[in-house]
Design an enzyme around this catalytic site. Structure first.
Site, short mmCIF file in Angstrom:
data_model
loop_
_atom_site.label_atom_id
_atom_site.label_comp_id
_atom_site.label_asym_id
_atom_site.label_seq_id
_atom_site.Cartn_x
_atom_site.Cartn_y
_atom_site.Cartn_z
N GLU A 31 -5.58 -0.29 4.63
CA GLU A 31 -5.22 -1.18 5.73
C GLU A 31 -3.92 -0.62 6.33
O GLU A 31 -2.96 -0.37 5.59
CB GLU A 31 -4.97 -2.60 5.19
CG GLU A 31 -4.72 -3.56 6.33
CD GLU A 31 -4.53 -5.01 5.89
OE1 GLU A 31 -4.60 -5.30 4.70
OE2 GLU A 31 -4.31 -5.83 6.81
N ARG A 256 -6.50 0.42 -11.54
CA ARG A 256 -5.33 0.75 -10.71
C ARG A 256 -4.33 1.54 -11.52
O ARG A 256 -4.21 1.37 -12.73
CB ARG A 256 -4.64 -0.53 -10.23
CG ARG A 256 -5.27 -1.16 -9.03
CD ARG A 256 -4.57 -2.47 -8.71
NE ARG A 256 -3.53 -2.29 -7.70
CZ ARG A 256 -3.77 -2.40 -6.40
NH1 ARG A 256 -4.99 -2.65 -5.96
NH2 ARG A 256 -2.78 -2.26 -5.54
N LYS A 266 2.77 -3.09 -1.39
CA LYS A 266 3.31 -2.82 -0.05
C LYS A 266 4.21 -3.95 0.41
O LYS A 266 5.19 -3.72 1.10
CB LYS A 266 2.16 -2.65 0.95
CG LYS A 266 1.63 -1.23 1.01
CD LYS A 266 0.56 -1.10 2.06
CE LYS A 266 -0.77 -1.55 1.53
NZ LYS A 266 -1.87 -1.38 2.46
P1 ATP Z 1 -1.01 -2.88 -2.00
O1 ATP Z 1 -1.44 -3.80 -3.07
O2 ATP Z 1 0.02 -1.90 -2.42
O3 ATP Z 1 -0.69 -3.53 -0.72
P2 ATP Z 1 -3.64 -2.43 -1.15
O4 ATP Z 1 -4.67 -2.36 -2.20
O5 ATP Z 1 -3.52 -3.66 -0.39
O6 ATP Z 1 -2.26 -1.96 -1.76
P3 ATP Z 1 -5.00 -0.86 0.80
O7 ATP Z 1 -4.44 -0.29 2.03
O8 ATP Z 1 -5.96 -1.97 0.92
O9 ATP Z 1 -3.77 -1.27 -0.12
O10 ATP Z 1 -5.53 0.27 -0.17
C1 ATP Z 1 -6.44 1.26 0.14
C2 ATP Z 1 -7.14 1.64 -1.13
O11 ATP Z 1 -6.20 2.07 -2.11
C3 ATP Z 1 -7.89 0.48 -1.73
O12 ATP Z 1 -9.20 0.91 -2.01
C4 ATP Z 1 -7.15 0.16 -3.00
O13 ATP Z 1 -8.06 -0.22 -3.98
C5 ATP Z 1 -6.48 1.48 -3.36
N1 ATP Z 1 -5.27 1.28 -4.12
C6 ATP Z 1 -4.14 0.64 -3.73
N2 ATP Z 1 -3.23 0.62 -4.72
C7 ATP Z 1 -3.77 1.27 -5.77
C8 ATP Z 1 -3.33 1.59 -7.10
N3 ATP Z 1 -2.11 1.23 -7.55
N4 ATP Z 1 -4.16 2.30 -7.91
C9 ATP Z 1 -5.36 2.67 -7.47
N5 ATP Z 1 -5.85 2.39 -6.25
C10 ATP Z 1 -5.08 1.70 -5.39
MG MG Z 2 -4.94 -4.59 0.61
#
Ligand code: ATP
Ligand code: MG
Length: 543
Positions: A31, A256, A266
């Site tokens: 996102e 994760r 984020k």
């Molecule tokens: P955050 O929780 O930091 O805001 P998010 O999951 O909301 O991260 P996205 O932009 O939706 O961030 O993430 C894109 C992809 O990265 C998603 O498929 C998510 O599962 C993966 N992702 C994010 N953080 C991790 C992590 N710590 N380990 C593995 N995959 C991750």
């Molecule tokens: Mg997200």
């Protein structure tokens, strides 16, 4: 990297063998509401490597279904960071490009009696969902006719309702043990301007509805995501099936990646930036790819680290040591080895002629002559580390300079200290020493063993430099509020000297400062104001 097996590759191989798929297509779906962090690197590496190994490809798809939070700055930085990490998406898509198709598919659901417009408030919907122990309560709008729903949904699109006045919901099962299946919201109203579609739309699909459709539209074969989406998989499958998408993607979850003393949310990282606790998303302490790059971590090191943590079906927390070890492993064969004095102490070699300068030709890396060499100056005036001198040698383990002790200066001569000069406060500000010209480096002199070998920088040719040192971004235990755990002492500055050869170093050039650690040139560094960021200390110092 390619040879390591994991449960995702096992599934992919089965799907290729059985003929279910002939080409593997994955996607990375961030996102665009922040910069990428090292947790995302786990997802990127998994997505790209899983396809690449089987000759398939990976799309970058911005999951931009949330107009309030997204921004073009993030869109641009995400692609740059993916490339920096070493990957090139086959296609770059936006979820918002599919809004029309998503809308059409919602109409398919309504026509099948599987979606309805609900005028309940957000609070009512939340309350009526029940909880794990109590089944939900059906909305009084659940049994609206198909015609009425078609009309109302069109009115939603036309902007005839206010934000929050109604939503489109799936009609699945209000008693399902899986909360995600209790008539989830598919569309909501928002009049916020969208970074890509502007004001064209005032209804936006929810993640759980949009994401499977995005995957299906692109023909993604394996939709890899982190573990928190496991409970959403039944809904994912429901959406793809009931909207009658021709191509069926399969969602597979992985654990994760977290790192101790680091937070990869984020939201928290943005708060640090907005409250000026850090200097930006690229602050060298941040776990963002930008921050790590500025600190001097290399993409190779990050990839090796992520792969070494192993891909698993559970979330994992890696130690910071492991990350630092990967960084060191990568740098030890590539970084030029040079001399820098972090906390200078002046040494005057009183039997060396004033105005004389001599140079020693020294390789940047003894094991890698291809990294080149430079001339190191030597004169009567040099700096050594404050820590490399004490008045009286405390014990036999002490292998540095002291009064009446002789040490070797790397690549130069043996020097022996015989006196010191104090300032008004009683601090030592200068050491007086003599050198022995027979001990010149390379001369084969072996009549005496020095009390250790230390590094130095010649005074008149050296350059002033600022050194930044970093500690963990957060400290304290997990029960505390994240903002309170921010480590105020996580950035420490020293002012010292570096050898002349570094005067033209470019941003991100990396060096090993002998006996100190690995350092990277900061992007604000200039010839008359050199700035270095400590990447990682040496594992074992010579001290
Ligand atoms: P955050 O929780 O930091 O805001 P998010 O999951 O909301 O991260 P996205 O932009 O939706 O961030 O993430 C894109 C992809 O990265 C998603 O498929 C998510 O599962 C993966 N992702 C994010 N953080 C991790 C992590 N710590 N380990 C593995 N995959 C991750
Ligand atoms: Mg997200």
């Amino acid at each position: 990297m390619e040879n390591t097996s994991n449960f995702i590759k096992t599934i992919i191989e089965q799907d290729l063998e059985s003929g279910k798929h002939h080409e593997i297509i994955t996607r990375f779906p961030p996102e665009p509401n922040g910069f990428l962090h090292i947790g995302h690197a786990r997802a990127i590496i998994t997505d790209f490597e899983s396809a690449k190994q089987y000759g398939g490809y990976t799309n970058l798809r911005y999951d931009d279904t949330n107009p309030e939070k997204e921004d073009d700055i993030y869109v641009k930085s995400i692609l740059e960071d993916i490339r920096w990490l070493g990957y090139e998406p086959k296609n770059v898509y936006f979820a918002s490009d599919y809004f029309e198709e998503m809308y059409e598919r919602a109409i398919v659901l309504i026509k099948k009696g599987l979606a309805y417009v609900d005028h309940s408030s957000a609070e009512e919907i939340a309350k009526d969902r029940g909880n794990v122990n109590t089944p939900g309560v059906e909305s009084k709008y659940r049994h609206r006719s198909i015609e009425e729903n078609l009309k109302l949904f069109e009115d939603m699109r036309l902007g005839k309702f206010k934000e929050g006045e109604c939503v489109l919901r799936a009609k699945i099962d209000m008693a399902s043990p899986n909360m995600n299946m209790r008539d989830p919201v598919l569309y909501r109203i928002s009049f916020a301007e969208h970074h890509n579609t502007g004001t064209k739309w005032c209804i936006y699909p929810m993640y759980d509805y949009a994401h499977p459709l995005e995957d299906a539209i692109e023909g993604i074969t394996h939709s890899l995501c982190s573990l928190e989406f496991e409970d959403h998989r039944p809904l994912y499958d429901w959406v793809v099936r009931e909207t009658e998408m021709p191509k069926i993607p399969r969602q597979i979850e992985f654990g994760r990646l977290n790192i101790e003393n680091t937070v990869m949310s984020k939201r928290f990282l943005r708060q640090l930036v907005e409250e000026n606790k850090v200097i930006g998303w690229d602050d060298p302490r941040m776990p963002t790819l930008r921050g790590m790059r500025r600190r001097g971590y290399t993409p190779e090191a990050i990839r090796n680290f992520v792969v070494s943590t192993g891909l698993s079906k559970v979330n994992s927390t890696a130690s910071f040591d492991m990350l630092e070890a990967a960084v060191r492993d990568d740098l030890q064969d590539h970084a030029k080895r040079v001399m820098a004095i972090i906390k200078p102490l002046k040494v005057t070699i009183t039997n060396y002629p004033e105005n004389k300068i001599e140079y020693f030709d020294v390789l940047y890396h003894q094991d890698y002559p291809e990294l080149g060499s430079r001339k190191i100056p030597f004169s009567r005036h040099i700096y050594i580390e404050q820590d490399d001198f004490v008045l009286n040698k405390p014990n036999n383990k002490y292998k540095r300079l002291a009064l009446n002790e002789e040490v070797r200066l790397f690549h130069a001569y043996f020097i022996k200290a015989y006196d010191v000069i104090y300032d008004d406060r009683g601090d030592i500000i200068e050491v007086l020493a003599t050198y022995d010209e027979n001990t010149k480096s390379g001369s084969g002199f072996n009549e005496r063993k020095p009390n250790g070998t230390i590094h130095y920088v010649e005074k008149t040719h050296g350059y002033h430099a600022t050194f930044n040192f970093f500690g963990p971004l957060i400290i304290g235990d997990e029960s505390m509020d994240l903002m309170d755990r921010f480590n105020k002492d996580s950035w420490h500055v020293e002012h010292g000297m570096v050898e002349e050869a570094l005067k033209n170093a470019h941003a991100l050039d990396k060096f090993q400062f002998m006996r100190n650690g690995y350092f990277s040139v900061d992007h604000d560094s200039k010839k008359d104001h050199l700035v270095f960021n400590e990447i990682v200390p040496l594992k074992s110092s010579y001290k």
